[in-house]
Design a protein around this motif. Structure first.
Motif, PDB file in Angstrom:
ATOM      1  N   THR A  16      -5.909  -1.539  -4.072  1.00 45.21           N
ATOM      2  CA  THR A  16      -7.104  -1.914  -3.319  1.00 45.21           C
ATOM      3  C   THR A  16      -6.798  -3.198  -2.574  1.00 45.21           C
ATOM      4  OG1 THR A  16      -8.109  -3.223  -5.067  1.00 45.21           O
ATOM      5  CG2 THR A  16      -8.656  -0.912  -5.034  1.00 45.21           C
ATOM      6  N   ILE A  17      -7.011  -3.153  -1.282  1.00 41.77           N
ATOM      7  CA  ILE A  17      -6.727  -4.328  -0.457  1.00 41.77           C
ATOM      8  C   ILE A  17      -8.014  -5.110  -0.270  1.00 41.77           C
ATOM      9  CG2 ILE A  17      -5.974  -5.103   1.824  1.00 41.77           C
ATOM     10  CD1 ILE A  17      -4.025  -2.775   1.824  1.00 41.77           C
ATOM     11  N   GLN A  18      -8.003  -6.342  -0.739  1.00 38.97           N
ATOM     12  CA  GLN A  18      -9.225  -7.156  -0.698  1.00 38.97           C
ATOM     13  C   GLN A  18      -9.035  -8.423   0.096  1.00 38.97           C
ATOM     14  OE1 GLN A  18     -10.715  -7.898  -4.669  1.00 38.97           O
ATOM     15  NE2 GLN A  18     -10.142  -5.866  -5.333  1.00 38.97           N
ATOM     16  N   VAL A  19      -7.795  -8.766   0.390  1.00 42.19           N
ATOM     17  CA  VAL A  19      -7.537 -10.038   1.073  1.00 42.19           C
ATOM     18  C   VAL A  19      -6.822  -9.753   2.388  1.00 42.19           C
ATOM     19  CG1 VAL A  19      -7.457 -11.431  -1.009  1.00 42.19           C
ATOM     20  CG2 VAL A  19      -5.395 -10.282  -0.253  1.00 42.19           C
ATOM     21  N   ASP A  48      -6.988   1.762  -0.973  1.00 44.82           N
ATOM     22  CA  ASP A  48      -8.438   1.606  -0.774  1.00 44.82           C
ATOM     23  C   ASP A  48      -8.700   0.393   0.108  1.00 44.82           C
ATOM     24  OD1 ASP A  48     -11.354   2.041  -1.702  1.00 44.82           O
ATOM     25  OD2 ASP A  48     -10.971  -0.075  -2.101  1.00 44.82           O
ATOM     26  N   SER A  50     -11.921  -0.266   1.276  1.00 48.92           N
ATOM     27  CA  SER A  50     -13.383  -0.381   1.399  1.00 48.92           C
ATOM     28  C   SER A  50     -13.845  -1.832   1.470  1.00 48.92           C
ATOM     29  CB  SER A  50     -14.069   0.346   0.243  1.00 48.92           C
ATOM     30  OG  SER A  50     -13.650  -0.180  -0.989  1.00 48.92           O
ATOM     31  N   ALA A  51     -12.977  -2.757   1.032  1.00 48.88           N
ATOM     32  CA  ALA A  51     -13.373  -4.170   1.090  1.00 48.88           C
ATOM     33  C   ALA A  51     -13.181  -4.760   2.486  1.00 48.88           C
ATOM     34  CB  ALA A  51     -12.573  -4.989   0.075  1.00 48.88           C
ATOM     35  N   LEU A  52     -12.488  -4.048   3.355  1.00 53.09           N
ATOM     36  CA  LEU A  52     -12.204  -4.598   4.683  1.00 53.09           C
ATOM     37  C   LEU A  52     -13.325  -4.274   5.665  1.00 53.09           C
ATOM     38  CD1 LEU A  52      -8.401  -3.766   5.176  1.00 53.09           C
ATOM     39  CD2 LEU A  52      -9.435  -5.721   4.028  1.00 53.09           C
ATOM     40  N   ASP A  53     -13.958  -5.315   6.171  1.00 51.97           N
ATOM     41  CA  ASP A  53     -15.004  -5.124   7.187  1.00 51.97           C
ATOM     42  C   ASP A  53     -14.377  -4.900   8.552  1.00 51.97           C
ATOM     43  OD1 ASP A  53     -17.166  -5.456   5.499  1.00 51.97           O
ATOM     44  OD2 ASP A  53     -16.989  -7.630   5.599  1.00 51.97           O
ATOM     45  N   VAL A 106     -11.989   7.165  -3.492  1.00 54.26           N
ATOM     46  CA  VAL A 106     -10.798   7.334  -4.318  1.00 54.26           C
ATOM     47  C   VAL A 106     -10.753   8.725  -4.947  1.00 54.26           C
ATOM     48  CG1 VAL A 106      -9.567   6.489  -6.339  1.00 54.26           C
ATOM     49  CG2 VAL A 106     -10.596   4.877  -4.783  1.00 54.26           C
TER      50      VAL A 106
ATOM     51  N   MET B   1     -14.480 -11.013   3.745  1.00 56.16           N
ATOM     52  CA  MET B   1     -14.421 -10.091   2.616  1.00 56.16           C
ATOM     53  C   MET B   1     -15.096 -10.688   1.407  1.00 56.16           C
ATOM     54  SD  MET B   1     -10.579  -8.777   3.093  1.00 56.16           S
ATOM     55  CE  MET B   1     -10.059  -9.201   4.740  1.00 56.16           C
ATOM     56  N   ARG B   3     -16.924  -9.361  -0.985  1.00 53.97           N
ATOM     57  CA  ARG B   3     -17.415  -8.348  -1.885  1.00 53.97           C
ATOM     58  C   ARG B   3     -16.221  -7.772  -2.641  1.00 53.97           C
ATOM     59  NH1 ARG B   3     -22.486  -5.612  -1.809  1.00 53.97           N
ATOM     60  NH2 ARG B   3     -23.358  -6.947  -0.220  1.00 53.97           N
ATOM     61  N   PRO B   5     -14.646  -4.649  -4.293  1.00 55.90           N
ATOM     62  CA  PRO B   5     -14.926  -3.212  -4.280  1.00 55.90           C
ATOM     63  C   PRO B   5     -14.984  -2.619  -5.687  1.00 55.90           C
ATOM     64  CG  PRO B   5     -12.713  -3.657  -3.440  1.00 55.90           C
ATOM     65  CD  PRO B   5     -13.343  -4.977  -3.697  1.00 55.90           C
ATOM     66  N   ARG B   8     -15.107   4.452  -7.991  1.00 56.11           N
ATOM     67  CA  ARG B   8     -15.462   5.448  -9.001  1.00 56.11           C
ATOM     68  C   ARG B   8     -14.251   6.284  -9.374  1.00 56.11           C
ATOM     69  NH1 ARG B   8     -20.856   8.317  -6.982  1.00 56.11           N
ATOM     70  NH2 ARG B   8     -19.865   9.980  -8.141  1.00 56.11           N
ATOM     71  N   THR B  16     -10.750  -4.119  -9.470  1.00 52.70           N
ATOM     72  CA  THR B  16      -9.590  -5.001  -9.592  1.00 52.70           C
ATOM     73  C   THR B  16      -9.975  -6.349  -9.009  1.00 52.70           C
ATOM     74  OG1 THR B  16      -8.611  -4.395  -7.471  1.00 52.70           O
ATOM     75  CG2 THR B  16      -7.950  -3.104  -9.363  1.00 52.70           C
ATOM     76  N   GLN B  18      -8.956  -9.757  -7.539  1.00 50.54           N
ATOM     77  CA  GLN B  18      -7.769 -10.335  -6.885  1.00 50.54           C
ATOM     78  C   GLN B  18      -8.037 -11.714  -6.333  1.00 50.54           C
ATOM     79  OE1 GLN B  18      -6.210  -7.651  -3.896  1.00 50.54           O
ATOM     80  NE2 GLN B  18      -6.682  -5.881  -5.131  1.00 50.54           N
ATOM     81  N   VAL B  19      -9.300 -12.078  -6.270  1.00 48.03           N
ATOM     82  CA  VAL B  19      -9.629 -13.370  -5.670  1.00 48.03           C
ATOM     83  C   VAL B  19     -10.376 -14.220  -6.689  1.00 48.03           C
ATOM     84  CG1 VAL B  19      -9.745 -12.526  -3.293  1.00 48.03           C
ATOM     85  CG2 VAL B  19     -11.757 -12.372  -4.732  1.00 48.03           C
TER      86      VAL B  19
END
Lengths: 131, 131
Positions: A16-19, A48, A50-53, A106, B1, B3, B5, B8, B16, B18-19
């Motif tokens: 999951t990519i969040q950053v 994933d 979904s965290a990327l706006d 997912v 970012m 939020r 994620p 499901r 996860t 990460q930050v």
């Protein structure tokens, strides 16, 4: 936290990519991912986002590159959780991600990979990675 | 970012981290997670903290709080991917995470949840969330 965790889910890997992926982080991530695919014999990679706006062209190219590397290592990439705005941006940037399959979430991505790689749910012998 | 994620995975939710969890992000995350548990009827929550090299007492308390909230909503929390240094720090901080189960990785965490919640692998009728 200069590393994107790569999680093993049965025969697949989940990221999951969040950053924001800056240059060095991308290099580390590509190293980690290709090393894990080759070590575990993973059949597919779920990314994933979904965290990327928003995505920029750098991010779009990175996703395409990662998919290309995985494919050469015999692992199929499915990008999941893409927001509508991100899809619009990618196409407007001319990055339609050729060769990258997508799914809404997912679970759908895993179904897609299972169907595409000929794996059946609940068959333990298919589900184990090598390491 | 701003939020985290929540994914499901069959009858469970996977997060996860990460930050660094600053105050506002934690509030948003707790809202999102509790709302998702109640909407989907999820039976368990997996929190992957393999990306965290360090935790402070704030982070430790947050994990304990999240586990507490999930439990009240009838979802069991399993923390996975904890690094040895993090385990040492948590105990030294006096935060031994009572009531939170742990597992080495996501797959083991899922097995634990399945066993604990009486779900069997590959039984589709057990695996569907309500929404």
């Amino acid at each position: 936290m200069e590393r994107i965790p790569i999680l093993r889910m049965g025969p697949f890997l989940l990221v999951t990519i969040q950053v924001d992926l800056h240059d060095r982080l991308v290099v580390t991530f590509q190293d980690d991912l290709t090393e894990q695919i080759s070590r575990t014999g993973a059949r597919g990679v779920l990314i994933d986002i979904s965290a990327l706006d928003m995505v920029d062209s750098f991010m779009g190219r990175m996703i395409a590159n990662i998919a290309g590397m995985s494919r050469i290592l015999d692992a199929e990439t499915v990008v999941v959780g893409m927001r509508p705005a991100v899809a619009i941006t990618l196409v407007e940037l001319g990055l339609a991600l050729p060769g990258v399959r997508t799914a809404l979430d997912v679970e759908k991505g895993m179904e897609l990979l299972r169907a595409s790689r000929g794996l059946r749910l609940g068959k333990e012998e298919d589900g184990d990675l090598e390491d």
